[in-house]
Design an enzyme around this catalytic site. Structure first.
Site, PDB file in Angstrom:
ATOM      1  N   ALA A 184       9.728   0.363   4.915  1.00  0.00           N
ATOM      2  CA  ALA A 184       9.588   1.282   3.792  1.00  0.00           C
ATOM      3  C   ALA A 184       8.331   2.143   3.882  1.00  0.00           C
ATOM      4  CB  ALA A 184       9.559   0.492   2.489  1.00  0.00           C
ATOM      5  N   GLY A 185       7.374   1.760   4.752  1.00  0.00           N
ATOM      6  CA  GLY A 185       6.080   2.459   4.780  1.00  0.00           C
ATOM      7  C   GLY A 185       5.136   1.893   3.727  1.00  0.00           C
ATOM      8  N   LEU A 186       5.481   0.713   3.196  1.00  0.00           N
ATOM      9  CA  LEU A 186       4.676   0.094   2.140  1.00  0.00           C
ATOM     10  C   LEU A 186       3.776  -1.017   2.683  1.00  0.00           C
ATOM     11  CD1 LEU A 186       7.509  -0.057  -0.535  1.00  0.00           C
ATOM     12  CD2 LEU A 186       5.430   1.329  -0.705  1.00  0.00           C
TER      13      LEU A 186
ATOM     14  N   SER B  73       2.196  -6.235   6.876  1.00  0.00           N
ATOM     15  CA  SER B  73       0.727  -6.220   7.000  1.00  0.00           C
ATOM     16  C   SER B  73       0.088  -6.894   5.791  1.00  0.00           C
ATOM     17  CB  SER B  73       0.210  -4.781   7.085  1.00  0.00           C
ATOM     18  OG  SER B  73       0.875  -4.080   8.091  1.00  0.00           O
TER      19      SER B  73
ATOM     20  N   LYS C  21       0.859  -1.204   0.000  1.00  0.00           N
ATOM     21  CA  LYS C  21       0.000   0.000   0.000  1.00  0.00           C
ATOM     22  C   LYS C  21       0.883   1.238   0.000  1.00  0.00           C
ATOM     23  CE  LYS C  21       0.814   1.326   4.474  1.00  0.00           C
ATOM     24  NZ  LYS C  21       1.570   2.537   4.811  1.00  0.00           N
TER      25      LYS C  21
ATOM     26  N   PRO D 117       9.915  -4.036  -0.236  1.00  0.00           N
ATOM     27  CA  PRO D 117      11.008  -3.724   0.689  1.00  0.00           C
ATOM     28  C   PRO D 117      10.488  -3.518   2.117  1.00  0.00           C
ATOM     29  CG  PRO D 117      10.718  -1.938  -0.917  1.00  0.00           C
ATOM     30  CD  PRO D 117       9.771  -3.030  -1.303  1.00  0.00           C
TER      31      PRO D 117
ATOM     32  N   ASP E 226      -2.227  -1.595   9.976  1.00  0.00           N
ATOM     33  CA  ASP E 226      -2.478  -1.507   8.531  1.00  0.00           C
ATOM     34  C   ASP E 226      -3.137  -2.761   7.965  1.00  0.00           C
ATOM     35  OD1 ASP E 226      -1.399   1.021   8.332  1.00  0.00           O
ATOM     36  OD2 ASP E 226       0.621   0.294   7.884  1.00  0.00           O
TER      37      ASP E 226
HETATM   38  O1  C5P Z   1       0.166  -1.483  14.674  1.00  0.00           O
HETATM   39  P1  C5P Z   1       1.578  -1.446  14.198  1.00  0.00           P
HETATM   40  O2  C5P Z   1       2.412  -2.571  14.748  1.00  0.00           O
HETATM   41  O3  C5P Z   1       1.714  -1.272  12.728  1.00  0.00           O
HETATM   42  O4  C5P Z   1       2.221  -0.101  14.818  1.00  0.00           O
HETATM   43  C1  C5P Z   1       3.596   0.101  14.973  1.00  0.00           C
HETATM   44  C2  C5P Z   1       3.809   1.245  15.950  1.00  0.00           C
HETATM   45  O5  C5P Z   1       3.447   2.488  15.340  1.00  0.00           O
HETATM   46  C3  C5P Z   1       2.968   1.165  17.212  1.00  0.00           C
HETATM   47  O6  C5P Z   1       3.624   0.441  18.209  1.00  0.00           O
HETATM   48  C4  C5P Z   1       2.786   2.625  17.597  1.00  0.00           C
HETATM   49  O7  C5P Z   1       3.934   3.093  18.295  1.00  0.00           O
HETATM   50  C5  C5P Z   1       2.770   3.335  16.254  1.00  0.00           C
HETATM   51  N1  C5P Z   1       1.396   3.582  15.749  1.00  0.00           N
HETATM   52  C6  C5P Z   1       0.617   4.555  16.356  1.00  0.00           C
HETATM   53  N2  C5P Z   1      -0.642   4.801  15.876  1.00  0.00           N
HETATM   54  C7  C5P Z   1      -1.121   4.140  14.797  1.00  0.00           C
HETATM   55  C8  C5P Z   1      -0.335   3.151  14.163  1.00  0.00           C
HETATM   56  C9  C5P Z   1       0.923   2.898  14.667  1.00  0.00           C
HETATM   57  O8  C5P Z   1       1.043   5.191  17.332  1.00  0.00           O
HETATM   58  N3  C5P Z   1      -2.352   4.418  14.331  1.00  0.00           N
END
Ligand code: C5P
Length: 285
Positions: A99-101, A105, A11, A96, A138
């Site tokens: 990457a923010g991709l 997830s 994404k 990758p 995500d």
């Molecule tokens: O849910 P995920 O493991 O992708 O999130 C990684 C980290 O990013 C979380 O531990 C949190 O610190 C931060 N995060 C957040 N708010 C979100 C998504 C992620 O603070 N909506």
């Protein structure tokens, strides 16, 4: 034994706004997310009669229960009460990492979709997405795919009209960014500019690529760019060779450029490839 196959699509965040910190430590966000054709492949063997295992063709990816794909299988079997009698997940990795991709997830979401299909849909698609929220923020969007406005922690999803025809170039620089640290950094700042989601919604409703591109904005982009001016270099190459918009995706560090035709995307790809081995061309899915 039976083997399931599923594509796990990356994404990008066309917009990303962080609205505030929640009581659970996460942040409320608002983001227009777009699935792109860059993908991992997932294979799942069911009925192996052995302990669960996970294999990945790329080094450095966890192959135990900390992998989001493994966690997804755990929550699926926990929620449905089914028993796979041994399972192996194999991941062919192309997205990758860091990457923010949404690569991890996407893998998790693909596992949920494949298992739900195999067991003849014990869960509706919204219920499957809700289950995905237990695996990662995500994952719900990655279960549904397409174009959507995502809110809350990532769990409130509203479908948007399809992205008009375009081509993305995605470039992952060498450095990585810690997502939790970036959220912490943002907590200490006043956010100057935010995406205009009303304008973005209007742009999607009219199917106007130019207006969509005008409204592409990620609040994390200036923070990461300040620390890594290299992002400006990547964007300037994209811009010079015909991209109509460019932005960092998620918490980075990948940058995407939006092109109105394949030729421009191919030239950008060639211009970046010398310095950046991780550069891809992708379509909206
Ligand atoms: O849910 P995920 O493991 O992708 O999130 C990684 C980290 O990013 C979380 O531990 C949190 O610190 C931060 N995060 C957040 N708010 C979100 C998504 C992620 O603070 N909506």
């Amino acid at each position: 034994m039976i083997t399931l196959y599923e594509g796990a699509f990356a994404k990008i965040n066309l917009t990303l706004d962080v609205l505030g910190k929640r009581a659970d430590g996460y942040h409320d966000i608002k983001s227009v997310m777009q699935t792109i054709s860059l993908r991992d492949d997932i294979e799942i063997d069911l009925g192996t009669g052995k302990a669960w295992s996970l294999l990945c063709d790329k080094e450095g990816i966890p192959t135990d229960s900390t992998n989001l794909a493994w966690k997804a299988a755990e929550v699926f079997f926990g929620a449905t009460g089914k028993d796979p009698d041994g399972l192996q997940i194999r991941i062919t990795k192309r997205i990758p990492v860091e990457a923010g991709l949404g690569g991890g997830s996407a893998d998790a979401a693909a596992v949920l979709r494949a298992l739900n299909r195999h067991y003849e849909m014990p869960l509706s698609l919204p219920a499957l997405a809700e289950l995905g929220a237990r695996v990662g923020s995500d994952v719900p969007f990655c279960v549904l795919c397409g174009t959507a406005t995502v809110e809350g922690r990532g769990d409130r999803i509203r479908r948007m009209p399809d992205m008009p025809d375009c081509i993305f170039v995605v470039c992952k620089p060498d450095f990585s960014v810690s997502t939790p640290e970036l959220y912490r950094e943002l907590d200490e700042k006043v956010i100057g500019k935010r995406p205009d989601h009303q304008a973005m919604e209007r742009a999607f409703l009219s199917g106007d690529l130019e207006q969509i591109v005008t409204n592409v904005y990620n609040v994390f982009d200036p923070i990461v760019t300040e620390a890594h001016l290299e992002l400006n270099y990547i964007k300037s190459i994209m811009n010079s060779y015909g991209a109509v918009g460019m932005q960092m995706t998620g918490s980075g560090s990948a940058v995407f450029g939006i092109c109105s035709n394949f030729e421009n995307a191919a030239v950008i790809c060639n211009m970046l490839r010398g310095n950046y081995p991780l550069v891809y061309i992708a379509k909206p899915v």
